[in-house]
Design an enzyme around this catalytic site. Structure first.
Site, PDB file in Angstrom:
ATOM      1  CG  ASP A  12      35.541  49.038  37.442  1.00  0.00           C
ATOM      2  OD1 ASP A  12      35.489  48.310  36.427  1.00  0.00           O
ATOM      3  OD2 ASP A  12      35.884  48.603  38.561  1.00  0.00           O
ATOM      4  CG  ASP A  14      32.617  43.136  38.106  1.00  0.00           C
ATOM      5  OD1 ASP A  14      31.410  42.989  38.347  1.00  0.00           O
ATOM      6  OD2 ASP A  14      33.166  42.709  37.074  1.00  0.00           O
ATOM      7  CB  THR A  46      32.845  46.218  32.519  1.00  0.00           C
ATOM      8  OG1 THR A  46      33.064  44.983  33.190  1.00  0.00           O
ATOM      9  CG2 THR A  46      32.206  45.956  31.159  1.00  0.00           C
ATOM     10  N   GLY A  47      35.774  45.218  32.345  1.00  0.00           N
ATOM     11  CA  GLY A  47      36.630  44.223  31.707  1.00  0.00           C
ATOM     12  C   GLY A  47      35.820  43.120  31.049  1.00  0.00           C
TER      13      GLY A  47
END
Length: 189
Positions: A12, A14, A46-47
């Protein structure tokens, strides 16, 4: 001790790989470099959309590299770094995205993000959310309409909504989950 070799590290971004300021520590850069030298693939997950992390890929020496990948939009798109080649998308149907949007737009203390493959659109933008997106290198546009009709022929990868109050987040989650006819995962970030 296991003799199996690690072949893939997925991380991931952030608040995981990236610090609060959006940077990668020298220690992590070195660890990623050493792993890659041993043939281990490092895949950012990541989103965010893949376009917004291109500068990060440069920092990690993954920019425009063939046979290197990014998982973006919370799994909504898998992209090869070379030429940002989209390998797979897992989006929402127009009807599903519209159903979600029609619920979220009723909450005036939330903003809603509509992610297409290449763009992010904000509806009812909140200043704190705009500031956060800017610190993460996310370019966004404003959605003026109160519907998603302009996206009828555009794949919608995800729809999210933002409010920092956990109680309000739970209210939104319940409203969305009880208001749609299809299976849906709700996550908090």
């Amino acid at each position: 001790m296991s003799t199996a070799m690690i072949k893939l590290i997925v991380s991931d971004l952030d608040e995981t790989l990236l610090g609060a300021d959006g940077s990668v520590s020298e220690e992590n850069k070195l660890a990623i470099k050493k792993a890659r030298e041993k043939g281990v693939k490092f895949v950012p997950n990541t989103g965010r959309g893949f376009a917004s992390i291109q500068e990060l890929l440069k920092v990690l020496d993954l920019y425009s590299e063939p046979d290197e990948y990014v998982i973006s939009y919370n799994g909504g798109a898998i992209v090869e770094n070379k030429n940002q080649k989209v390998l797979q998308t897992n989006g929402l149907s127009f009807e599903q995205a519209s159903d979600i949007f029609n619920i979220t737009k009723k909450f005036k203390d939330f903003d809603t993000h509509v992610y297409t493959l290449n763009d992010v659109f904000l509806y009812n933008p909140l200043s704190e959310d705009e500031a956060y997106l800017r610190t993460r290198g996310v370019n966004f546009k404003y959605l003026e309409a109160d519907n998603l009709d302009e996206f009828k022929d555009t794949p919608i990868i995800k729809v999210i909504t933002m409010n920092s109050d956990p109680v309000k987040q739970q209210e939104m989650a319940e409203a969305v989950l009880s208001g749609v006819y299809f299976d849906l995962n709700v996550t908090y970030s």
